[in-house]
Enzyme design. Structure first.
Site, PDB file in Angstrom:
ATOM      1  N   HIS A 143      -2.739   3.045  -5.779  1.00  0.00           N
ATOM      2  CA  HIS A 143      -3.362   1.764  -5.460  1.00  0.00           C
ATOM      3  C   HIS A 143      -3.535   0.903  -6.711  1.00  0.00           C
ATOM      4  O   HIS A 143      -3.623  -0.326  -6.610  1.00  0.00           O
ATOM      5  CB  HIS A 143      -4.706   1.999  -4.773  1.00  0.00           C
ATOM      6  CG  HIS A 143      -4.990   1.015  -3.673  1.00  0.00           C
ATOM      7  ND1 HIS A 143      -4.220   0.916  -2.528  1.00  0.00           N
ATOM      8  CD2 HIS A 143      -5.943   0.057  -3.548  1.00  0.00           C
ATOM      9  CE1 HIS A 143      -4.696  -0.034  -1.756  1.00  0.00           C
ATOM     10  NE2 HIS A 143      -5.741  -0.577  -2.348  1.00  0.00           N
ATOM     11  N   TYR A 188     -10.352  -9.581  -7.520  1.00  0.00           N
ATOM     12  CA  TYR A 188      -9.435  -9.573  -8.659  1.00  0.00           C
ATOM     13  C   TYR A 188      -9.743 -10.692  -9.654  1.00  0.00           C
ATOM     14  O   TYR A 188      -9.380 -10.591 -10.825  1.00  0.00           O
ATOM     15  CB  TYR A 188      -7.986  -9.682  -8.178  1.00  0.00           C
ATOM     16  CG  TYR A 188      -7.582  -8.526  -7.304  1.00  0.00           C
ATOM     17  CD1 TYR A 188      -7.495  -7.235  -7.822  1.00  0.00           C
ATOM     18  CD2 TYR A 188      -7.303  -8.696  -5.954  1.00  0.00           C
ATOM     19  CE1 TYR A 188      -7.144  -6.159  -7.028  1.00  0.00           C
ATOM     20  CE2 TYR A 188      -6.951  -7.628  -5.151  1.00  0.00           C
ATOM     21  CZ  TYR A 188      -6.877  -6.358  -5.688  1.00  0.00           C
ATOM     22  OH  TYR A 188      -6.537  -5.291  -4.896  1.00  0.00           O
ATOM     23  N   ARG A 219       0.861  -1.180   0.000  1.00  0.00           N
ATOM     24  CA  ARG A 219       0.000   0.000   0.000  1.00  0.00           C
ATOM     25  C   ARG A 219       0.901   1.235   0.000  1.00  0.00           C
ATOM     26  O   ARG A 219       2.071   1.174   0.375  1.00  0.00           O
ATOM     27  CB  ARG A 219      -0.892   0.021   1.249  1.00  0.00           C
ATOM     28  CG  ARG A 219      -1.878  -1.142   1.335  1.00  0.00           C
ATOM     29  CD  ARG A 219      -2.688  -1.069   2.620  1.00  0.00           C
ATOM     30  NE  ARG A 219      -3.705  -2.123   2.686  1.00  0.00           N
ATOM     31  CZ  ARG A 219      -3.538  -3.306   3.261  1.00  0.00           C
ATOM     32  NH1 ARG A 219      -2.372  -3.610   3.835  1.00  0.00           N
ATOM     33  NH2 ARG A 219      -4.507  -4.197   3.275  1.00  0.00           N
ATOM     34  N   ARG A 251      -0.777  -1.542  -6.880  1.00  0.00           N
ATOM     35  CA  ARG A 251      -1.013  -2.687  -5.988  1.00  0.00           C
ATOM     36  C   ARG A 251      -2.046  -3.641  -6.596  1.00  0.00           C
ATOM     37  O   ARG A 251      -1.885  -4.863  -6.554  1.00  0.00           O
ATOM     38  CB  ARG A 251      -1.461  -2.176  -4.617  1.00  0.00           C
ATOM     39  CG  ARG A 251      -1.879  -3.234  -3.600  1.00  0.00           C
ATOM     40  CD  ARG A 251      -2.134  -2.540  -2.273  1.00  0.00           C
ATOM     41  NE  ARG A 251      -3.081  -3.249  -1.435  1.00  0.00           N
ATOM     42  CZ  ARG A 251      -2.762  -4.181  -0.549  1.00  0.00           C
ATOM     43  NH1 ARG A 251      -1.518  -4.559  -0.410  1.00  0.00           N
ATOM     44  NH2 ARG A 251      -3.693  -4.754   0.197  1.00  0.00           N
ATOM     45  N   HIS A 299      -4.673  -8.954   3.168  1.00  0.00           N
ATOM     46  CA  HIS A 299      -6.130  -8.862   3.266  1.00  0.00           C
ATOM     47  C   HIS A 299      -6.616  -9.701   4.441  1.00  0.00           C
ATOM     48  O   HIS A 299      -6.173 -10.835   4.619  1.00  0.00           O
ATOM     49  CB  HIS A 299      -6.800  -9.375   1.989  1.00  0.00           C
ATOM     50  CG  HIS A 299      -6.720  -8.405   0.854  1.00  0.00           C
ATOM     51  ND1 HIS A 299      -6.912  -8.770  -0.469  1.00  0.00           N
ATOM     52  CD2 HIS A 299      -6.468  -7.063   0.821  1.00  0.00           C
ATOM     53  CE1 HIS A 299      -6.791  -7.712  -1.244  1.00  0.00           C
ATOM     54  NE2 HIS A 299      -6.521  -6.674  -0.491  1.00  0.00           N
ATOM     55  N   LYS A 343      -2.188  -2.377   7.663  1.00  0.00           N
ATOM     56  CA  LYS A 343      -3.599  -2.123   7.943  1.00  0.00           C
ATOM     57  C   LYS A 343      -4.102  -3.112   8.986  1.00  0.00           C
ATOM     58  O   LYS A 343      -3.845  -4.310   8.903  1.00  0.00           O
ATOM     59  CB  LYS A 343      -4.406  -2.259   6.645  1.00  0.00           C
ATOM     60  CG  LYS A 343      -5.823  -1.721   6.745  1.00  0.00           C
ATOM     61  CD  LYS A 343      -6.471  -1.682   5.390  1.00  0.00           C
ATOM     62  CE  LYS A 343      -7.869  -1.085   5.474  1.00  0.00           C
ATOM     63  NZ  LYS A 343      -8.516  -1.032   4.152  1.00  0.00           N
TER      64      LYS A 343
END
Length: 321
Positions: A270, A305, A140, A273, A296, A165
């Site tokens: 982003h 994706y 990120r 990424r 994630h 995150k």
């Protein structure tokens, strides 16, 4: 009047509680914004005198009058729930039904490898390296800005992402092509550190009061930012420190590079990424592995994706050919 015995102000309590729970500075700033907004919306009433009906009215206002995005409305709700649960320590009460901001189903913008290389070709110096890491390692933007010398393992060719995150650590790929540039970046960090030691001992910012536990950590090479700000600043305690590069500077450089590359679709940091994830999946990489590399929390987030890839996903083809 004895001011020493006055109870702390509400927002000071909010900030103190968030720091005890180790929330990120960005989350602290965002939550404080929404809590202040909630209080002002109800005529500067103290939240302790309000409850679920006032929260519902505020959320309705955001969705109907302000027409905010669903993620923004949820962010405001999370901030208010935090206030009642962890700061006021009183039940919020039943919020009930309220208008939900619509969450549009949008697929992320991704670029082909050739398009990414065109974008990177319009970046230079540290901006080029940061763009390469977002694409080559799936970092990120804020994770890239916060990289320190100690996070790079040249021998194993991995990057350790500290407090990503959700305040989670993880490791991800370190592209071999980035090794010389990263070694140069660490050499530059050492030169800058030596200069600061000779001219005032300005330390780098450290996480969670680490400077009290290890007083010299801020002036050790291991803790130096790979991408520091151009000049020192004052921290929240008024101490002169060196922070990492501001994300907005990187966003600006990447946005200009995207425009210069004449892409058919608009993109951002982003996007690099996103492109990392789709490239791995199109090569047949297991989705759970991609999930771990991206950091994630849920595999459902990574599965978006697979919709982007279409017929190119893991070699799957339509029965019509």
């Amino acid at each position: 009047m004895d001011t020493h015995n006055k109870p702390p102000k509400l927002m000071d309590r909010v900030k103190a509680t968030m720091r005890v729970k180790r929330y990120s500075p960005r989350t602290e700033k965002t939550y404080c914004y929404w809590i202040r907004y909630f209080i002002r919306f109800h005529g500067v009433r103290h939240p302790a005198s309000m409850g679920g009906s006032e929260v519902r009215a505020f959320l309705e206002h955001l969705a109907v009058e302000r027409q905010v995005a669903a993620a923004t409305q949820n962010q405001a709700l999370n901030a208010i729930v935090f206030l009642y649960r962890h700061v006021l320590e009183q039940p919020l009460g039943e919020i009930g039904e309220f208008s939900r901001a619509k969450r549009p189903r949008r697929l992320p913008v991704v670029l082909s490898h050739e398009e990414v290389m065109r974008v990177l070709g319009h970046l230079s110096g540290s901006m080029y390296l940061m763009g390469t890491l977002m694409y080559g390692s799936g970092l990120r933007l804020i994770e890239t800005c916060r990289l320190r010398a100690r996070d790079i393992d040249f021998e194993r060719q991995v990057i350790t992402v500290k407090a990503g995150k959700g305040d989670k650590d993880r490791t991800t790929l370190l592209p071999a092509s980035c090794l010389p540039a990263l070694q140069h970046q660490i050499s530059t960090a050492k030169q800058q550190l030596d200069y600061r030691l000779q001219h005032g001992r300005v330390p780098v910012t450290l996480p969670h009061a680490l400077d009290r536990k290890y007083p010299n950590a801020g002036i050790s090479l291991a803790w130096q930012w790979l991408f520091p700000a151009t000049r020192p600043c004052c921290d929240m305690d008024g101490k002169v420190v060196l922070h990492h590069i501001h994300p907005s500077a990187v966003q600006r450089a990447v946005r200009h590079a995207m425009r210069a590359a004449s892409l058919p679709r608009p993109g951002s940091c982003h996007t690099l990424r996103h492109s990392f994830a789709t490239q791995l999946l199109s090569q047949g990489t297991d989705i759970r592995t991609v999930q771990e590399l991206l950091g994630h929390k849920s595999v459902e987030t990574t599965q978006i994706y697979t919709h982007v890839l279409g017929k190119g996903f893991a070699g799957v083809r339509s029965p019509l050919g």
